[in-house]
Design a protein around this motif. Structure first.
Motif, PDB file in Angstrom:
ATOM      1  N   VAL A   2       0.855  -1.177   0.000  1.00 34.10           N
ATOM      2  CA  VAL A   2       0.000   0.000   0.000  1.00 34.10           C
ATOM      3  C   VAL A   2       0.888   1.223   0.000  1.00 34.10           C
ATOM      4  O   VAL A   2       1.814   1.322   0.795  1.00 34.10           O
ATOM      5  CB  VAL A   2      -0.920   0.020   1.238  1.00 34.10           C
ATOM      6  CG1 VAL A   2      -1.732   1.290   1.279  1.00 34.10           C
ATOM      7  CG2 VAL A   2      -1.831  -1.185   1.258  1.00 34.10           C
ATOM      8  N   LYS A  27      -7.400   1.383 -12.317  1.00 30.99           N
ATOM      9  CA  LYS A  27      -8.332   0.252 -12.306  1.00 30.99           C
ATOM     10  C   LYS A  27      -9.612   0.625 -11.561  1.00 30.99           C
ATOM     11  O   LYS A  27     -10.709   0.350 -12.019  1.00 30.99           O
ATOM     12  CB  LYS A  27      -7.662  -0.943 -11.628  1.00 30.99           C
ATOM     13  CG  LYS A  27      -8.500  -2.171 -11.514  1.00 30.99           C
ATOM     14  CD  LYS A  27      -7.692  -3.278 -10.844  1.00 30.99           C
ATOM     15  CE  LYS A  27      -8.526  -4.471 -10.518  1.00 30.99           C
ATOM     16  NZ  LYS A  27      -7.738  -5.492  -9.817  1.00 30.99           N
ATOM     17  N   CYS A  40      -6.524   2.332  -7.275  1.00 32.11           N
ATOM     18  CA  CYS A  40      -5.898   1.046  -7.576  1.00 32.11           C
ATOM     19  C   CYS A  40      -5.403   1.094  -9.022  1.00 32.11           C
ATOM     20  O   CYS A  40      -6.183   1.376  -9.934  1.00 32.11           O
ATOM     21  CB  CYS A  40      -6.930  -0.067  -7.393  1.00 32.11           C
ATOM     22  SG  CYS A  40      -6.222  -1.597  -6.866  1.00 32.11           S
ATOM     23  N   ASP A  41      -4.117   0.838  -9.248  1.00 34.67           N
ATOM     24  CA  ASP A  41      -3.596   0.912 -10.609  1.00 34.67           C
ATOM     25  C   ASP A  41      -3.840  -0.381 -11.382  1.00 34.67           C
ATOM     26  O   ASP A  41      -3.999  -1.450 -10.807  1.00 34.67           O
ATOM     27  CB  ASP A  41      -2.116   1.294 -10.622  1.00 34.67           C
ATOM     28  CG  ASP A  41      -1.216   0.270  -9.971  1.00 34.67           C
ATOM     29  OD1 ASP A  41      -1.690  -0.794  -9.597  1.00 34.67           O
ATOM     30  OD2 ASP A  41      -0.014   0.559  -9.841  1.00 34.67           O
ATOM     31  N   GLY A  45      -2.310  -3.670  -9.645  1.00 38.47           N
ATOM     32  CA  GLY A  45      -3.413  -3.716  -8.695  1.00 38.47           C
ATOM     33  C   GLY A  45      -3.054  -3.195  -7.317  1.00 38.47           C
ATOM     34  O   GLY A  45      -3.694  -3.522  -6.335  1.00 38.47           O
ATOM     35  N   PRO A  47      -3.008  -0.636  -4.363  1.00 43.57           N
ATOM     36  CA  PRO A  47      -3.786   0.529  -3.941  1.00 43.57           C
ATOM     37  C   PRO A  47      -2.877   1.666  -3.476  1.00 43.57           C
ATOM     38  O   PRO A  47      -1.934   1.454  -2.718  1.00 43.57           O
ATOM     39  CB  PRO A  47      -4.636  -0.006  -2.781  1.00 43.57           C
ATOM     40  CG  PRO A  47      -3.900  -1.188  -2.278  1.00 43.57           C
ATOM     41  CD  PRO A  47      -3.114  -1.739  -3.422  1.00 43.57           C
ATOM     42  N   ALA A  64      -7.966  -0.340   2.590  1.00 45.86           N
ATOM     43  CA  ALA A  64      -7.353  -1.032   1.448  1.00 45.86           C
ATOM     44  C   ALA A  64      -6.875  -2.434   1.834  1.00 45.86           C
ATOM     45  O   ALA A  64      -7.066  -3.391   1.083  1.00 45.86           O
ATOM     46  CB  ALA A  64      -6.190  -0.205   0.902  1.00 45.86           C
ATOM     47  N   ASP A  68      -8.236  -6.199   0.520  1.00 47.53           N
ATOM     48  CA  ASP A  68      -7.311  -7.210  -0.010  1.00 47.53           C
ATOM     49  C   ASP A  68      -7.397  -8.531   0.740  1.00 47.53           C
ATOM     50  O   ASP A  68      -7.260  -9.591   0.148  1.00 47.53           O
ATOM     51  CB  ASP A  68      -5.879  -6.690   0.099  1.00 47.53           C
ATOM     52  CG  ASP A  68      -5.287  -6.327  -1.230  1.00 47.53           C
ATOM     53  OD1 ASP A  68      -5.985  -6.445  -2.236  1.00 47.53           O
ATOM     54  OD2 ASP A  68      -4.116  -5.907  -1.247  1.00 47.53           O
TER      55      ASP A  68
END
Length: 98
Positions: A2, A27, A40-41, A45, A47, A64, A68
């Protein structure tokens, strides 16, 4: 993993608490509270937590991580109760994760 970015004073113009991601690299983007943004990319993925206050950033980090790891908490809950084989969702997750 994170990424945390806490709020900075307005006297520091080089740093920003606003997310600077290109739209095609994102994302998902959620705001669990008014002072937190979690992006979130797409690539990995991961965060990225942006907050305007320290408590907001810490809340976002916890949010986050909880997103997960919810499947893991559910797995341990079923395992502790001896009900692992009765839960199709948990059993399916175990097969895909391990």
């Amino acid at each position: 993993m994170v990424t945390l970015i806490a709020g900075v004073p307005t006297s520091a113009p080089a740093l920003s608490t606003r997310p600077a991601h290109a739209a095609n690299q994102v994302k998902s983007m959620i705001k669990p509270r008014a002072d937190v943004t979690i992006i979130c990319d797409k690539a990995l993925g991961i965060p990225h937590v942006y907050g305007t206050t320290r408590s907001g950033t810490e809340f976002g980090a916890g949010y986050a991580v909880a997103q997960d790891r919810l499947w893991l908490m559910d797995l341990f809950r079923h395992l502790g109760r001896g009900q692992l084989s009765g839960s199709r969702a948990v059993a399916a997750r175990c097969r895909t994760r391990w």
